[in-house]
Design a protein around this motif. Sequence first.
Motif, mmCIF file in Angstrom:
data_model
loop_
_atom_site.group_PDB
_atom_site.id
_atom_site.type_symbol
_atom_site.label_atom_id
_atom_site.label_comp_id
_atom_site.label_asym_id
_atom_site.label_seq_id
_atom_site.Cartn_x
_atom_site.Cartn_y
_atom_site.Cartn_z
ATOM 1 N N LEU A 46 -2.232 4.779 10.757
ATOM 2 C CA LEU A 46 -1.502 3.587 10.315
ATOM 3 C C LEU A 46 -1.627 2.487 11.348
ATOM 4 C CD1 LEU A 46 0.691 2.412 8.252
ATOM 5 C CD2 LEU A 46 2.370 3.153 9.949
ATOM 6 N N PHE A 47 -1.891 1.301 10.899
ATOM 7 C CA PHE A 47 -1.852 0.074 11.687
ATOM 8 C C PHE A 47 -2.852 0.116 12.850
ATOM 9 C CE2 PHE A 47 0.403 -3.606 13.640
ATOM 10 C CZ PHE A 47 0.497 -4.371 12.484
ATOM 11 N N MET A 48 -3.365 -1.030 13.189
ATOM 12 C CA MET A 48 -4.283 -1.164 14.318
ATOM 13 C C MET A 48 -4.069 -2.516 14.973
ATOM 14 S SD MET A 48 -7.868 0.148 12.627
ATOM 15 C CE MET A 48 -8.817 -0.621 13.961
ATOM 16 N N GLU A 49 -3.550 -2.504 16.165
ATOM 17 C CA GLU A 49 -3.513 -3.722 16.967
ATOM 18 C C GLU A 49 -4.765 -3.735 17.835
ATOM 19 O OE1 GLU A 49 1.345 -4.185 17.181
ATOM 20 O OE2 GLU A 49 0.276 -3.310 18.881
ATOM 21 N N LEU A 50 -5.462 -4.840 17.826
ATOM 22 C CA LEU A 50 -6.737 -4.947 18.529
ATOM 23 C C LEU A 50 -6.471 -5.417 19.952
ATOM 24 C CD1 LEU A 50 -8.752 -6.595 15.600
ATOM 25 C CD2 LEU A 50 -8.330 -4.166 16.067
ATOM 26 N N LEU A 51 -6.246 -4.444 20.835
ATOM 27 C CA LEU A 51 -5.769 -4.716 22.184
ATOM 28 C C LEU A 51 -6.894 -5.227 23.081
ATOM 29 C CD1 LEU A 51 -3.547 -1.520 22.740
ATOM 30 C CD2 LEU A 51 -2.993 -3.644 21.509
ATOM 31 N N GLN A 52 -6.540 -6.224 23.892
ATOM 32 C CA GLN A 52 -7.470 -6.802 24.860
ATOM 33 C C GLN A 52 -6.902 -6.591 26.264
ATOM 34 O OE1 GLN A 52 -8.333 -10.904 23.795
ATOM 35 N NE2 GLN A 52 -8.081 -10.437 21.616
ATOM 36 N N PRO A 53 -7.436 -5.630 27.004
ATOM 37 C CA PRO A 53 -6.902 -5.350 28.344
ATOM 38 C C PRO A 53 -7.022 -6.549 29.268
ATOM 39 C CG PRO A 53 -8.346 -3.584 27.592
ATOM 40 C CD PRO A 53 -8.515 -4.717 26.622
ATOM 41 N N GLN A 76 0.833 -1.191 0.000
ATOM 42 C CA GLN A 76 0.000 0.000 0.000
ATOM 43 C C GLN A 76 0.872 1.247 0.000
ATOM 44 O OE1 GLN A 76 -3.286 0.230 2.617
ATOM 45 N NE2 GLN A 76 -3.898 -1.889 2.359
ATOM 46 N N GLN A 77 0.385 2.282 -0.620
ATOM 47 C CA GLN A 77 1.089 3.559 -0.668
ATOM 48 C C GLN A 77 0.170 4.677 -0.184
ATOM 49 O OE1 GLN A 77 4.256 3.971 -1.309
ATOM 50 N NE2 GLN A 77 4.608 1.809 -1.805
#
Length: 670
Positions: free
Chosen positions: A538-545, A413-414
Amino acid sequence: MKQLLYGVAYYDEYMPYERLQEDIRMMKTAGINVVRIAESTWSTEEPEEGIFDFSHVIKVLDAMQEAGIYVIIGTPTYAIPAWMAKKYPEVMVMDSTGHRRPYGARQIMDITNKEYRFFAERIIRKLMEVVQGYSHVIGFQLDNESKHFGTCSENVHEMFVSYMKKRFQGDLKCLNEEFGLDYWSNRINSWEEFPSVVGTINGSLGCEFAKFQRSLVTEYLQCQRKIVDEYRRPDQFVTHNFDFEWRGHSFGVQPDVNHYETAKCLTIAGCDIYHPTQDYLTGKEIGFCGDLTRTLKKNNYFVMETQAQGFPNWTPYNGQVRLQAFSHLASGADSVMYWHWHSIHNACETYWKGVLSHNMKENVVYQEVARVGKELARLSPKLIHLKKINQVAIMVSNDSLTAIEWFPFAPGQQPNKKYNDIVRWIYDALFELNVECDIINVEEENLIQYKMIVVPTLYSANQNTLLRLKEYVNAGGCLVSTFKTAFTNENVKVWSDDQPYILTECFGMTYNQFTLPVNVILEDEMLDVDKEERYVELFMELLQPQGASVIATYGHYNWKQYAAITENKFGQGTAIYIGCMTSKAYLKALLSNVLETKNIKEEKQLDIYPISVRKGINEDGHEITYYLNYSHEEQEIRVDNGIELLCDRNVSQDEVIKIAPWDLAIVERK
């Protein structure tokens, strides 16, 4: 050194006519007290193999000694003469295409080639024999902006195989397992059949080869240091002019050299810093490159090269040359040296203009250089050897930089971001918040000296590094880390455990999915940031507390159950995890809140950019504060009590002073 060095690169060899005495007169008038010579002119010094001519060097040395101007000698090894390329074509570097570079440019040689090394050592020794009797030669620069230049020749491959054999103690089973070489039948079953890594699809091998190539630069400069040491006096320094990732200007961590390792062979670190000017002069490139170079040896450093005029689009506005010079000193530099004294009249860098333009006469830049020279001569005792004691550090990693090249955030992707984009995203936000930083190596042991450490994308790291970060938080530190941290080991092998590896308990969260943002904003109730600045870039980490408090979630119907940013109390400290790249405005708001909460910076100090406030302690033990105005508008600022050094007047505590466009103030507080 008893005075700040203010200088230029000077090449008598390039002059269109005889003018050495006139140049010296103009230098003396401008306050120039040092010149750097010899590093670019091997073909003049050895016009034929074994035939040496140092007449230009001797001529300049004699004249500078009589004039009382110091000289720094550069070893001339970064640009080889034509006779060498013709007679010994194997000295030309072979890159990943399998072809040797054609002659014509600089830095086109294989720094590991035996013939090249022989001639390099010989020219260094001959030059050292000529210059060693001059008392005003104060130091030596090894080579010039050294890198490995992508060398991939057969001898480099053989060296790499030996390196890998030693690293894995001859255990191919361990190598295959650790690097995942069973994939696509890349398994290596004997050291003799170890293939070239030039065409490898294995990221672990590719990253390890890049690390090995960086080590070649360290060894190359170590060899030059040993030669120079045979001739130099104890009072003469040894430096090198490190450069940085280049994006039309100095930008980020250098991919092709490990500055921290290579700097060990120097007595003082040096650098070349080039940056945008005119309306694009922000101070950030000067700050970043200076903060990194200062941290290499945890001491003051030299700016060996920076621009006076430079590119046509860098022709400075009135005041900018002066502002830039003092900006370097505000980061802890003990020198400002321009590349170069005069604009040359032909060849590649004809339009990279020096202090003097092509007519070789006084101009507005020269006049401003002269103003700076007079101020530095007067203020040297107050400004030299400025010591910086910072509470915040940014941890950087060459290994993670290379790994992100192999495994980008948004492949295909650009525009795509790289490692240095994340580093500068963090640094630039802190710079605008007037938070000074050390830029530390991933191997730094003494972490607890900092109240806060920011770790941008530490994608590749060994267990020891991660355990040190965990212990830092446990002992009371504040750790702020971004996405893609603690994901792979030092061999770029993904940890087969919860992410972020080792640090899940520290951060109080985990994740096992990530994606790219499409119409995603951040939702939180803590930070007062306009909705249009809450976008995820940019970027997405799907965090689980798992015990952490949620600072922000993803404002998207499908991702709203996941955290984007978390904060966790661990031991005596705090760990904050940023699972995505936000807007700069949001990041500044987040960091501002953390800094104020942790008593690292008062709120009144955080939001005054384009005024940049840089501090240090001078040799008298007094606090020196630079107030630098990076804008075309007059700014007002409250200052500390003391003496404003440029105007030599007393200022009172919280007195409001005006700083003109592209101007500065310096306050000494006793």
